[in-house]
Structures are given as structure tokens and as C-alpha cells.
Enzyme design. Sequence first.
Site, short mmCIF file in Angstrom:
data_model
loop_
_atom_site.label_atom_id
_atom_site.label_comp_id
_atom_site.label_asym_id
_atom_site.label_seq_id
_atom_site.Cartn_x
_atom_site.Cartn_y
_atom_site.Cartn_z
N LYS A 69 0.09 7.80 -1.09
CA LYS A 69 -0.78 7.24 -2.11
C LYS A 69 -1.61 8.35 -2.73
O LYS A 69 -2.28 9.10 -2.01
CB LYS A 69 -1.69 6.21 -1.42
CG LYS A 69 -2.39 5.25 -2.32
CD LYS A 69 -2.98 4.10 -1.49
CE LYS A 69 -3.68 3.10 -2.35
NZ LYS A 69 -4.18 1.96 -1.58
N ASP B 211 -9.03 -9.27 0.09
CA ASP B 211 -8.02 -9.33 -0.97
C ASP B 211 -6.67 -9.79 -0.40
O ASP B 211 -5.63 -9.18 -0.66
CB ASP B 211 -7.89 -7.97 -1.66
CG ASP B 211 -7.33 -8.09 -3.08
OD1 ASP B 211 -7.29 -9.23 -3.61
OD2 ASP B 211 -6.94 -7.07 -3.66
N GLY C 38 -1.06 1.29 -9.73
CA GLY C 38 -2.09 0.31 -10.08
C GLY C 38 -3.35 1.05 -10.45
O GLY C 38 -3.33 2.26 -10.69
N GLY C 39 -4.45 0.32 -10.49
CA GLY C 39 -5.71 0.93 -10.86
C GLY C 39 -6.11 2.03 -9.89
O GLY C 39 -6.75 3.00 -10.26
N VAL D 200 1.74 5.11 -5.76
CA VAL D 200 2.31 5.22 -4.42
C VAL D 200 3.75 5.69 -4.56
O VAL D 200 4.56 5.08 -5.26
CB VAL D 200 2.26 3.88 -3.66
CG1 VAL D 200 2.82 4.06 -2.24
CG2 VAL D 200 0.85 3.33 -3.60
#
Lengths: 182, 846
Positions: free
Chosen positions: B70, B160, B50-51, B55
Site C-alpha cells: 500500500k 467501516d 482509492g482516496g 495497493v
Amino acid sequence: MAALHSSDARRAVELALAAWGPEIEAFLSAVMGDRGAGAELFAEACADVMAGMSTFQGKSSFRCWFYAVARNAARRAMRDGYRRKRAHDADLGVFEQPLRSVTPRFVATDWKRRLHELREALPPDERALLILRVDRAMDWHEISHVMAEEGADVSPAALRKRFERVKARLKALATEDGWFSE
Amino acid sequence: MTLTDDPAWEGLLRGIAAASVPSAGPPGEPPFPVGHSLGRFELRGLLGAGGFGVVYRAHDTVLGRDVALKLPWRRGAQASRGFLDEARTVAALTDPHLVSVYDVGEVDGFPFIALELVQGRSLRARLTSGPMRANEARPILLGVARALRAVHARGWVHLDVKPDNVIVADDGSVKLLDFGLAHPTGRASNVGGTPSYAPPEATTLTPRDARFDTFAFGVLGQELLLGVRAPRPAAELGRSGAVGAVIRQCLAANPSDRPASGAVLVQALEHRPRPAMGLVVAGLVLALALVGSGWLVQGRALPPARQHLRLTAQRVDRPIHAAAISRDGRVVLSADTRGLWRFDVEAPTRLGLVTLPEPGEVGTVRARADGAWAVSTHDGGTVLWLVDADGEHATVVSRGAFRMGDLGPDGAVLELDDTRLTVRRAGADVVRAASGKEVLLYATFSDDGRLLVIASQRLQRSGWLRCLEVASATDLDVRWTHCAERLTQPWMPVVASWHPEGLAWVETEAAGAGSGVAIHLQPLSSDGRASGARRRLDGIDEETVSGLSIGQAGELLTLRHEVKRTTELLAGTTLQPASVEDFDERPSAWSEAGTLWRTQSRARIPTVLGTTRDGGLRQLPLSGWLSSATPVDGDVLVWTTRGNLDGGASIWELVRLSEDGGREPYLLPGVLEEAVSLSRSVPPRAEVSCAHEREPCVLGWPAEQYEFYALERRAPPRLLFSVPDLRERYGKWRMSARGTVLLADGRGALRELDLSGRELATWGVDDLEAILAVGTRDDDVLVSGPARGVDRFRLVRLQPDGGRAALLDDALKAVTDIVDGPDGGLALGVRVIDTDLWLSRASAHP
């Protein structure tokens, strides 16, 4: 902006945030050269605006005052060793940006990155001056208010001279970077 | 506005001024292919990208476990604190419903976070098969609520919460992920999370608190139940019973109408609510109702929500050591090793560092009624400073050889030492000397300067007694006295505050009454005499409170900077929790005959407890405070201190206790030829360790250097060797089964010495910041301490061939005692250590 004249400071800040929040956050990000730092300082600046609403005397526009408060937050952060702290964090390991505010690859073009890098070559104060004058189209009195040190305004004439030097320096950098041959 | 007469240059100039700051890293190819070895990690698969970065599923070849690794997209450029912040946030949180951070570091120039690898699938993936029935959704929602409870309890907001960030493991357990946006509770922010899960206030500048997450939880819950993602409750929720009612409440537009935290959600979901009598609204039975700030669950009103606010995120080896709250409850002043900090409680934000013009370690901080602070610092002598309310100016009020001071509104200066209280006024000093068996602990002026509160400690036959007195500030005439054995504990400062009605103070609840303290109030007249009955204002489920203030609305504000709430005793070959008599027990020794000895200090008579192999309990009561018990030839050697542990007169002794009640003192080294001595201001931190429970034992004695003596009954101690540096805080040593001394010198080095002081080996413990405990297990060495670079505690087993294994790894729980037992058993004392500064606030009680 009736709320500005009422005692409802929170509401006033919310309105100001809606009107000028994005541009001020972008300004802080540019001055600090980092979006995370910009977002953090923007939160601080908003809190400062809320705390300082009663001291807003209407001598400048509210937008200009908001910029001045934001500029102070940036100055304070730099004075308090924000850079040092980040450098220290970097020593611990260089950590990349997490999820927040990621620009998709197709937007963050090389062209934009190179413009950003040119601006990054300037010290934070000169970055602020450039943005306020060129992109925010402020007049010299407004800029003088925003750039004031500890309440003492910087003279518009001095700012104008400094801006000329900034332009000359940027032009030299841009030439060196091959912009004028493209 | 024309900037230049060259159009090309003008265009470029405008472009430069308007350029946006690029974000960290454009997603692209993962930085390493699967199969690559990165330092100690073998990359075995790609779990996601992702941004934030990538991972991997990876294998840690050193610790022999699979992890989720990560990594950012690129090494180097554009360092961002975010990655580190996220690691720190998660590392500080421990809960079965949160993914654990195993390690944070850098490998080949890449920062990494090694996370627990959860086998399962995301809730988002689960949702592709359609909505769930309420009884199917409930355990998942409860898992998310429990994760939020852990997050909120530590003073954070996740910001989130969404199905993508929830993993349902193969065993059905639920884990919340991704703390990239997490914020400290109460901090104003423009972070809004994922728009379709964000509450209406996300677009405004409001302090983010737990109700931001409970709204997102509502959106997630509605999506689970109805398959609809919407920021407002759908009518169909009514068909989902009590779970639907909770979700409906979460989706309230007004934050104050939502459940206040994850803890409230858990309670609501755990206790299937029964309809309250007669409460029927439009055909929908609302079993949950807000009553004041408390919720009615099963007809029972929960206590008013106490708000816990985390003010700092201190590293575990950099604790706060003094703090006070301003009298209006708005500002906190705290001291750590870096200096004196001001915090705005309302924001909450750090206002800055208060600079004192002279060096010195801050000893006490006291808030004054006028908003200024009285601060005592020590650097050779003591200096009393008056720090103004905004922390800008500090002026010297007094210098001398006292322990703490205060400044009255009329300019009178108070200086307190262990044995003497002096109130200085122009031309006339008033002095109170402590009586023979009394130590003065604390004193401050009342707001008007006419009264003083004085705390003292008196030695009695059965132990000591703490007393609070209110006296006239002009002649020190005592007007009111309260003495109690439980007027706080020896490791806890006296905590008292002037209250609009009189004096409020903190008192420890009796042992067995649970972990906690109570706040009491004594109404006083203006001349300091009792004007009503004493009453209990509140109880807090915390063992340690370091500051108390009464806010402007009469609310009680307490401050703590170290929790000592729980001791866990893990014992046996599989380290199972062992039962304890009281929460402050520490394992001390495990004899070869099978008796596990623990020390217990909170009981009225401190006791050495031994649980025998057959489950029997042996008790060896003592007066004083215990540091350790060491079995020797069927008896127990105990180091005890009576008197004041914080300084002042104290009596210490090393005694040998036998089961039949026998008690025999040992001779102590150096100038202290008597077994019992009364002198130094701080009791020595001596330790005894015996190999195989046989004499001679070894006594470690803090003199000019740290001295090691061979110790035998009725014989003078014989000096073996000494070491120059065994720092008070982290210096630790232990005898190994092979009769050597394992010495952690406080700088992270662990050496093994023979009894002549010759170094036999060094053990590598570079991954620990400091060593909290040392133990042995066969030929291996066990060490515990805070891990370097990540705020977690570890217990590591070191093998002579260089092999190592992490036995325990936790964000808050530190192993403070390692006791090797017979039959492969091991007993560990585990303390919850929280070095952060917390403020807790409760509304005024009647």
C-alpha cells in the site's frame, strides 16, 4: 436550545454539534492546517464542551463559547507539541492521508489550493483571527472572547490592529503570488 | 461588513478566509507503473486504488514472498498520521480473520505498508451474483464476526465494516481489511464510516464502541441474506432462521439492544440457538434473549460482559512500568520511560503529562481517597511526592532511602523498605522491623488513615509465602492476617485495595486451574478485625494484574500493563506447538540425547521438566525460582534464586542436578566464594551456556562489568573476559555450537567473540529495535525482537553470507527463548507481550 438550560449536557452538545459542528471542525482544520488534526481536535473540543457545560455562564453566545473551547483545544495541542509529534512521525516516513474525507480532484482545484496556501503562510493565531472576523463575521468582542489567553480577554482594539497587520501581510503575499496581475 | 475598499482584494480576502483545507492527495495516475522496482519490492500488478492511495501486488525480493503493498499517491507533502495509524492499528491485531501487516517503512521517499496478500475476491464482488442462503452466508458472517472479535478484544472499533472491506479468500477463509477509520473503543468521535452501513448514532457525538460495528455487521448481513442494503430489519429476515435473528438484533436502533461485541456475535453464530421454552413472539422464535448484560445462548447465561478498555498504544520497547486507578475509578496514572501520564477512563483520553520538578524513575504510584496521588521516584535516593488530583502540582513529602511511601489523611508519612516500615508523625515515629526471613513488599494507609495494609514475603523451607496484614496505623498492632503461597507471583506486585466492606486483593489461581487470578474480599470491622467470611468476588482470565480499585457503583476495576498469559512452546523442524504441563513453561535446553528441558515456576515446587525422545517425562524439583537449565554431561546445571526476586534478601545458587537426585553446588565468582550467598538487593542475572554439553561451560556474571568465566566442577571460576555494557533489559548472550560467544549488547548490535573476548564477526540486526533472544542453528544465528518501526515481533535467521529470512512475525507473540535441538529441531518459547495499559471493568458481584 432548551437543552442548554437543562441538565442534559449530552443532548445540548449534540444540538450544538448539529448547528455549528461543521464550521467549528473546519475552523480547527484551518488553524491546524490539517484535516486529520482538525477532526481529532474537534472530537476533543466536543468532549471539553460536554465536560464543561456546567461552567457555561451565558456571558457569550453558546456558539462563541464553543469556538473558545475549540480554540483552547488547538492551543493546548500546539503547546503539547502536536507539531513536534507530527514532525517526528514525518521523520519516520511521510505518511499520506487515508480514506477519510478525501476531496475529489475536481473540487480541490488549484485555485482553492492556492488560497489555502496563502492562509497557511500565517501563524495559527492569525489564521484563527482571519477566519473568525472575515468568514464567521464575529464582532470584536466575540473574537476577543474566543482568542482569550487563559481566561484573560484580549482587547478588541489590539485585535483590530493585529487584523490590519494580517491583512497587509496577506496582501503582500498575494501580490507576490501574482494574484493581482491575473 | 466591508473589510476593505478594494473589491478585488476584499473578494480575495474572503476567499482566503473561507478556503477549505485540501485533503491529502487527489487520486490520479498510480505513482509507479506495474513492473517498476521500488526498493526491495517488484510491483507486479495493481490491486486497487482509492482516496488513501494505491495497493499493488508486489514481490518482496528480500524475504521472497508476495505482498499487497500500500502506497500513498505522492511522496512527501502533507504528512498524515493516518497512514501510520492504520499500520499501527492492524499491526497490533493478530487474527486469522484479519489481514496481517508484514512491514511498515519508507522506500525511495514513499511510506509503505506491506500487507498479507490474500488471494480471493471481495464480498462486494460476490454480492453481484445475488443474495445467499442462510447456510451459505453463515460461515462468511462468522468469519467477519471473528475478525470483529479480535478487533474489539484489542480495544478498537473498525468503523467501516462493509462488503467492500471483506475478502473471501479462495480457500473460503474470510478476512477483514482497511483500518483507515479504526478508533480506540469509547472515544467520542464524529467519524461515521460509510453512511449506508452506519448506525443512527453516527450523526451524534457519542463514544464509538463495538456496537457501531455490530450494527454495520447487521446491514452487511441483511445485504448478504436479502440483497437489500437498509439500516432497519426487513420482515423477510424471519425466513433466515437463527442467522436472521442475529442480524435483526444487530440492526436495533438502540445500541444497548445490539450484541455488545464481536465476541457475542461469534457465540451467537457458533452456537445455533435453540428456542427458549415458551418464548414465542409473533410467530418468530427468538432464541437469543438479553438477560441483564449477558446473553442466553443454548439456555446458558454468559457471564456479565467484562469491559476491556485499552488506554495506551505503547511501543513494545516502551512498556508501562507502574500504574494506579483513582479511587473513584475515573482517572488512571501511569508511568513509562517518558514520564507520568494521566488518563481519563470515561473518555478515554490522555489528559496530559504530569511534570515532577526533579528527575527520577517512577517506582510506585498509589491513588489516595482524596483523589491525589502518592508517587515514589528513585534517582539515587527515593522521593515521595504528593501529586494533586488534576496532575498540576507535585510537592515533596519525604526523601530518604526507602522503596515506597504513602501519605495519610492526617499528614502521617509511611516509608517502606525491604526490612523496615516506618510511620512518621510529628514527634513520634512507629517502626516495624522485618523478622529475619521476612521481606516487606508493600504498605498503604486506609482511607481514614487509621489502618495500614502491609504485604510481606517470608522464606520457608519449601519456598516463600506471601502475607497480607491489616494493622493499626498508630501502634502497628496486627488485627488480621492472610498468608498464601499464591498471593500473587514474584513478577507481579501485591495488588490490594480498600473496599467499602473491608480489603480486596488479587491472588493467583493455582497451577493447572487455568491462567488467571481471583479477586478476594475480606470484610473488616472499623478497627481492622475480620467481620465475616472471606469471599471470592471475581476471577479474571489474566495472569498479571497491576492495579485494583472499586468504582463508585461498586464495580471492580483492574489494571494491567503486561500480559504473561501464555507460553507457547514450538518445537521440531516444523515448529509445531508442543504440549506443556502449565502455561508458564519455558524451553531451556535440548540435549543431544533428545531430552527437551523446560523450567516451570508456577507449580508449588518449581520444577525442571525434561521430555525425552520417547515421550517420557523427567522431573527435577527444586526450591526457588529458575532462570535456566543447561545440560552438561548427562546432568543439568540450574541457576536458581530463592527469596525475593524484586529486591531484598535472596539466595541464589548454581547447582548441578543429576537424574538420581544428586545435587552439587558450583563455586561462584568474585567476592562470592560461597556457593550460597545472602546479600544483594537484586539477584544477579547470571547465565550459563555450554557448547556441546561439555565443560568448561561459560558463566556470564553481572559485576561492575559483565564478566565471562570458564566454569568447571569443583574448580574456581576462571575469568575469560568482560564487556562494559550488557544492559539489564535487553543484553543477551549465548554460546554457539562452535564455542564462540554471541553477544547482543542491548543496543541492537550482535557481536561474535572468541573466549578471549576478541571480536570475530558482527551480525547485522538493524531491523530489530532490541534483541530478546539469541540462538544458533548450524552456522546461522537466530535473533528475535521487536521490529524497528512497526509494532511487531520477529524471529530472523541470519546467515554468514549476509542472507536472512524471517521465520516468525507476529504482533503480540515474542520469541523469548531459542533452543537448538538435535536432528534439526528447534524449540521456541513464545510469550504474549502486550505493553499497553488496559483497564477491565466488571459490575459488582453479590
